[in-house]
Write a protein that holds these residues in place. Structure first.
Motif, PDB file in Angstrom:
ATOM      1  N   THR A 247      32.453  37.814  52.224  1.00  0.00           N
ATOM      2  CA  THR A 247      32.415  39.074  51.464  1.00  0.00           C
ATOM      3  C   THR A 247      31.125  39.829  51.737  1.00  0.00           C
ATOM      4  O   THR A 247      30.126  39.239  52.157  1.00  0.00           O
TER       5      THR A 247
ATOM      6  N   THR B  72      39.312  43.295  58.064  1.00  0.00           N
ATOM      7  CA  THR B  72      38.374  43.148  56.944  1.00  0.00           C
ATOM      8  C   THR B  72      37.992  44.537  56.425  1.00  0.00           C
ATOM      9  O   THR B  72      38.425  45.549  56.957  1.00  0.00           O
TER      10      THR B  72
ATOM     11  N   SER C  62      42.092  36.295  54.396  1.00  0.00           N
ATOM     12  CA  SER C  62      42.618  37.550  54.929  1.00  0.00           C
ATOM     13  C   SER C  62      43.957  37.285  55.610  1.00  0.00           C
ATOM     14  O   SER C  62      44.105  36.268  56.299  1.00  0.00           O
TER      15      SER C  62
ATOM     16  N   THR D  42      36.089  42.555  51.602  1.00  0.00           N
ATOM     17  CA  THR D  42      36.358  41.407  52.477  1.00  0.00           C
ATOM     18  C   THR D  42      35.554  41.549  53.775  1.00  0.00           C
ATOM     19  O   THR D  42      35.394  42.651  54.290  1.00  0.00           O
TER      20      THR D  42
ATOM     21  N   VAL E  11      37.914  34.380  52.548  1.00  0.00           N
ATOM     22  CA  VAL E  11      37.193  35.391  51.760  1.00  0.00           C
ATOM     23  C   VAL E  11      36.565  34.792  50.503  1.00  0.00           C
ATOM     24  O   VAL E  11      35.373  34.965  50.243  1.00  0.00           O
TER      25      VAL E  11
END
Length: 419
Positions: free
Chosen positions: A367, A344, A335, A376, A381
């Motif tokens: 995830t 996220t 991220s 995400t 991720v």
């Protein structure tokens, strides 16, 4: 056979992926798991540190083996708690997991048993640490004693940075209780190699070597992270070096733990610095590394459950562990803003396209899966892993896979495998 894997990251997805290949495994669970893991195992809403909850679930489902993957529950004694209830568990007991849980313990062990490592001192008062720093050369390394999610190590370039690190760790408690003590050690120069090893406390069987990229940005710039990518094998780890490490580091470490009445059964991770004076131990971990697992396990030919059973039963010498003669590269897709602040909840696209080539697999780290879509849910991720006949091809394939995946503000390094 029913198997439960504890954890929720890319390492756990890789272990679940490998365990699922065993035909005897009829039921596979992961607690708490993640979006990608949910496609091949039943994800259970029990937190990795919920020891009582994990024991209850394992009893309720009559689990045949619990694989405890992360450092925190190992250091907290999850394996001990499971074994006490008669549940077969893979991983070191609490008194052995201290080799990662306390850097001071690890350094003192190396000093006592002449295992090559950097010179160091341990402090439990910030005033003493600050006084000692006045006598040191720079750069120098300052480490929080306890577990700090791979972020409790500061390489201070000068006295100001060193003082700030000590105050941050010991007084401001940036890493909580992990900073009650600090280890200050000499800065070692050289390339770093990761060697994970299977051990049952008697026999040590090293895995194929790997190299991690810790810094957030290309050319090893930016902040330290949990790892932005990795490759296997290391380009610098020769057979001579492997023999030296076995003789001077791997076997002596397992023997030292036995002499301290802390038999280590599980995965011992050796972070090795190849210095001008030869290989030295940078750090120990008491479990599979992340993202090293994502390149090492895809190269393993032997069944993982067979190895785990042999370790639990202290019969590792009876198992012939085989590896593919190939190479693997894993590129972490993170991220934007990681390892600091990041957002996220963004949809991830292109995962199927990235895995159309049989040489490429995407391991999920942070995830979640909702209504048929992946989103995400963490700093790191995904890990896009490619396995090919050589490193250059594996790098090319991994980045071809990365190019097909998309989510908002995604960030990855463009130089993984090029060390």
């Amino acid at each position: 056979m029913k198997v439960l894997v504890v954890g929720s990251g890319g390492r756990e997805h890789t272990l679940v992926w490998k365990i699922a290949q065993n035909k005897q495994v009829k039921e596979l669970y992961c607690a708490p798991g993640n979006g990608g893991i949910s496609a091949i195992a039943n994800c259970v809403p029990v937190k990795a540190m919920d020891i009582d909850g994990m024991v209850s679930f394992a009893k309720e489902k009559s689990i045949d083996m619990v694989v405890v993957a992360p450092d925190d529950p190992l250091a907290a004694g999850m394996v001990d708690a499971l074994e006490k209830e008669g549940i077969r568990a893979f991983g070191p007991r609490k008194n052995a997991a201290i080799i990662e849980g306390s850097k001071a313990f690890a350094k003192d062990l190396m000093k006592k048993y002449n295992i090559p490592t950097a010179k160091y001192e341990v402090f439990d008062k910030s005033s003493d640490a600050l006084e000692y720093l006045k006598t040191q050369k720079f750069p120098t390394v300052i480490k929080a004693d306890g577990l700090a999610l791979g972020k409790g190590v500061i390489i201070a370039q000068n006295i100001e940075e060193a003082n700030e690190a000590v105050v941050n760790i010991m007084e401001d408690k940036a890493f909580g209780e992990a900073g009650n003590k600090v280890v200050i050690e000499e800065f070692m120069v050289g390339p770093e190699v990761s060697v994970l090893a299977f051990t049952d406390g008697k026999t040590v069987k090293p895995m194929v070597s790997s190299q991690d990229h810790k810094r957030a940005l290309d050319n090893d710039q930016g902040l330290n992270t949990g790892g932005m990518g990795t490759f296997s094998p290391s380009r610098i780890y020769t057979k001579e070096m492997a023999d030296y490490c076995m003789e001077k580091i791997f076997k002596p470490t397992v023997d030292a733990m036995n002499k301290e009445d802390r038999k280590f059964k599980g995965i011992l991770y050796f972070g090795i610095m190849v210095t001008s004076e030869g290989p030295k131990v940078l750090e120990y971990n008491a479990r599979f590394g992340d993202p090293e697992t994502q390149v090492v396990i895809p190269r393993l030919k032997t069944d993982l459950i067979e190895i785990f059973n042999a370790i639990i039963d202290e019969k590792l010498d009876e198992v012939n562990i085989e590896w593919e003669d190939n190479a693997a590269v894993c590129v972490i897709m993170a991220s934007g803003g990681y390892p600091q602040k990041y957002q996220t909840g963004y949809e991830i696209t292109g995962l199927d396209e990235a895995q159309k080539d049989s040489s490429t697999v995407v391991f999920h780290a942070g995830t979640k899966f909702e209504d048929g879509k992946y989103y995400t849910a963490g700093g790191r991720v995904l890990g896009v892993t490619a396995v090919e006949s050589n490193l250059d091809l594996a790098i090319k394939k991994a980045y071809e896979g990365v190019a097909k995946v998309s989510f908002k503000d995604m960030h990855y390094r463009k130089d993984i495998g090029i060390k």
